[in-house]
Enzyme design. Structure first.
Site, short mmCIF file in Angstrom:
data_model
loop_
_atom_site.label_atom_id
_atom_site.label_comp_id
_atom_site.label_asym_id
_atom_site.label_seq_id
_atom_site.Cartn_x
_atom_site.Cartn_y
_atom_site.Cartn_z
CG HIS A 108 17.60 106.60 101.62
ND1 HIS A 108 18.50 107.14 100.72
CD2 HIS A 108 16.86 107.64 102.07
CE1 HIS A 108 18.30 108.44 100.62
NE2 HIS A 108 17.31 108.77 101.44
CG ASN A 109 21.49 105.65 98.59
OD1 ASN A 109 20.93 106.32 99.44
ND2 ASN A 109 22.76 105.78 98.31
CB SER A 155 20.12 110.37 103.14
OG SER A 155 19.44 110.78 101.97
CE LYS A 196 22.40 107.62 102.33
NZ LYS A 196 23.23 107.49 101.16
CD GLU A 201 18.78 109.20 95.92
OE1 GLU A 201 19.67 109.48 95.09
OE2 GLU A 201 18.97 109.20 97.16
#
Length: 486
Positions: A189-190, A131, A186, A193
């Site tokens: 995480h996205n 990232s 991940k 986001e």
């Protein structure tokens, strides 16, 4: 260059791949590169990589011959079938103990499968989230590796060298867990986001519509916010976006069409939350908000038919309202991260992984899109209590929510009064109120389900795990359906 002299090979020379290669080169690693369109290899070597130690290869076989053993081959290609095709293309030139690294945004179940399939061939697999966008890839990304633990010692030095560092020099990279754990982290995480971006957008629209602020004024407000509790990469770039002018001197933000795109990781997060029975409402609402934005023509038509309150500038205490919105954004952000960590706890139990929750927060502290000062508090919470059930129960988070709760509600109430949509703010508050409520109306829900479908219920005066059915009409009989999942 002689065979066997390169430290790592990389396949896929799009922007992220190129920048990772240059980052590795900066840290003293010799990188061999290959791309399916071989002309891109020559272009890269003769331009961006000119004067470096980077070596170009025109076939997968040539690439593998250039690598030290165990060979480390990193794939920076589009997620999905292309990853499988690239693996199949390179496999004939690898031997037992070599390592394939998937650095794209792959679905974690694909990484689970690939790790297992490659292990049967004696090849070690690493699925790693990367990232930070192109800038992060070039100068220090957040790296979230998972897969075969035996591969970690062979990639650790390179990954930690090129990753972002926090204040004390700790790398924003550590081993996440087995199989697809790296790609799952991940993905979450996205998803977070998605939530962060949607919350910032709602704060923008609320401030603009309630106060009539210009982009320059908004830039000043966000710059001030970035000095305190909301200090983060996304607030920082939002400040710059509002200040940017087009060639004619007018604000760039006002010329961008209000339809949002997405690449799927937010949707994957929401689907996984549903599969695991976790109320990750804010990320889900953020995905739906993008879908709604895409209905541009319908929204334009609806705006001429469907009525709502007039967006009159009614706020007299401008400074106080700006602070209410800031606090609403901060509280909602806390809920977003809390929900993300609920999902990580759930997948940990489901997949029998052992995830270092504080370590994940550290990996997100620098280099990545959701990096913020806020993550230091998350790491501290898990350092204090590694088995923390929910972030909202930590003293730092609970005290902030208790303090800022009235402002959070005021901001949403005013949004409702003037007809500004705040789906992420609102769902965050609804989750908070639901989570802190000792008794929810699910007792009525269960009664209804038992009435029409004999789905049974538990009783408050009996131990958990005992199920009962009532013959509500006197005609339904005593036969019940299977028990429910809760």
């Amino acid at each position: 260059m002689a065979d066997g002299s390169c430290d790592i090979g990389l396949i896929g020379l799009a922007v992220m791949g190129q920048n990772l290669v240059l980052n590795m080169n900066d840290h003293g690693y010799k990188v061999a590169v290959f791309n399916r369109t071989t002309s891109k290899v020559d272009e890269f070597i003769n331009n961006e990589a000119k004067g470096t130690q980077v070596v170009g290869a025109h076939s997968a076989e040539e690439l593998c011959k250039l690598l030290k053993r165990p060979r480390r081959v990193m794939l920076m290609v589009k997620a999905g079938d292309v990853v499988d095709q690239t693996i199949e293309h390179v496999l004939p030139y690898l031997e037992k103990g070599d390592i394939i690294i998937d650095g794209g945004n792959s679905l974690f179940t694909d990484s689970n499968r690939r790790r297992k399939q490659l292990a049967e061939k004696g090849i070690l697999f690493v699925g790693t989230g990367v990232s930070g966008g192109e800038e992060g890839a070039r100068f220090g990304p957040s790296i979230m590796p998972g897969g075969d633990p035996a591969a970690w010692p062979h990639v650790k030095e390179i990954f930690q060298a090129i990753s972002a560092k926090v204040e004390d020099g700790s790398p924003c990279c550590d081993w996440v867990g087995p199989d697809g754990a790296g790609h799952y982290v991940k993905m979450v995480h996205n998803g977070i986001e998605y939530g962060d971006i949607q919350l910032i957008c709602e704060a923008y629209q609320l401030l603009q519509d309630a106060l009539g602020l210009t982009p320059d004024e908004l830039s000043e407000i966000f710059a001030e916010w970035n000095k305190g509790e909301l200090d983060s990469y996304l607030i920082e770039i939002t400040t710059k976006i509002f200040a940017k002018k087009d060639d004619d001197g007018k604000p760039m933000i006002d010329k961008i069409l209000d339809t949002a795109g997405q690449k799927g990781t937010g949707k994957w997060t929401a689907i996984s939350a549903l599969d695991l029975g976790q109320p990750v409402t804010l990320i889900g609402e953020s995905v739906f908000a993008r879908c709604l934005s895409a209905l541009k023509n319908e929204r334009v038509a609806a705006s001429k038919i469907l009525q709502g309150p007039k967006k009159v500038l009614t706020i007299s205490e401008k400074k106080a309202f700006i602070e209410d919105v800031r606090r609403a954004l901060y509280c909602s952000k806390m809920v977003s991260y809390a929900q993300g960590y609920m999902l990580l706890r759930a997948i940990e139990a489901d997949q029998k992984w052992e995830l270092n929750m504080g370590g994940i927060a550290l990996m997100w502290r620098g280099g990545c899109i959701i990096r913020s000062v806020f993550l230091g508090n998350i790491k501290a919470a898990f350092d204090k209590n590694p088995k923390l059930q929910n972030l909202l129960l930590d003293e730092f988070f609970s005290s902030a929510l208790n303090k800022y709760g009235p402002s959070w509600r005021k901001a949403i109430i005013h949004a409702i009064e003037i007809g500004v949509p705040t789906p992420a703010f609102s769902t965050a508050l609804a989750f908070y109120d639901g989570y802190r409520t000792e008794r929810l109306p699910a007792n009525l829900l269960q009664a209804q389900r038992d009435f029409f479908g004999a789905h049974t219920y538990e009783r408050t005066d009996k131990p958990r795990g005992e199920y009962f059915h009532t013959n509500w009409t006197g005609q339904g009989g005593r036969v019940s359906s299977t028990t429910y999942n809760a």
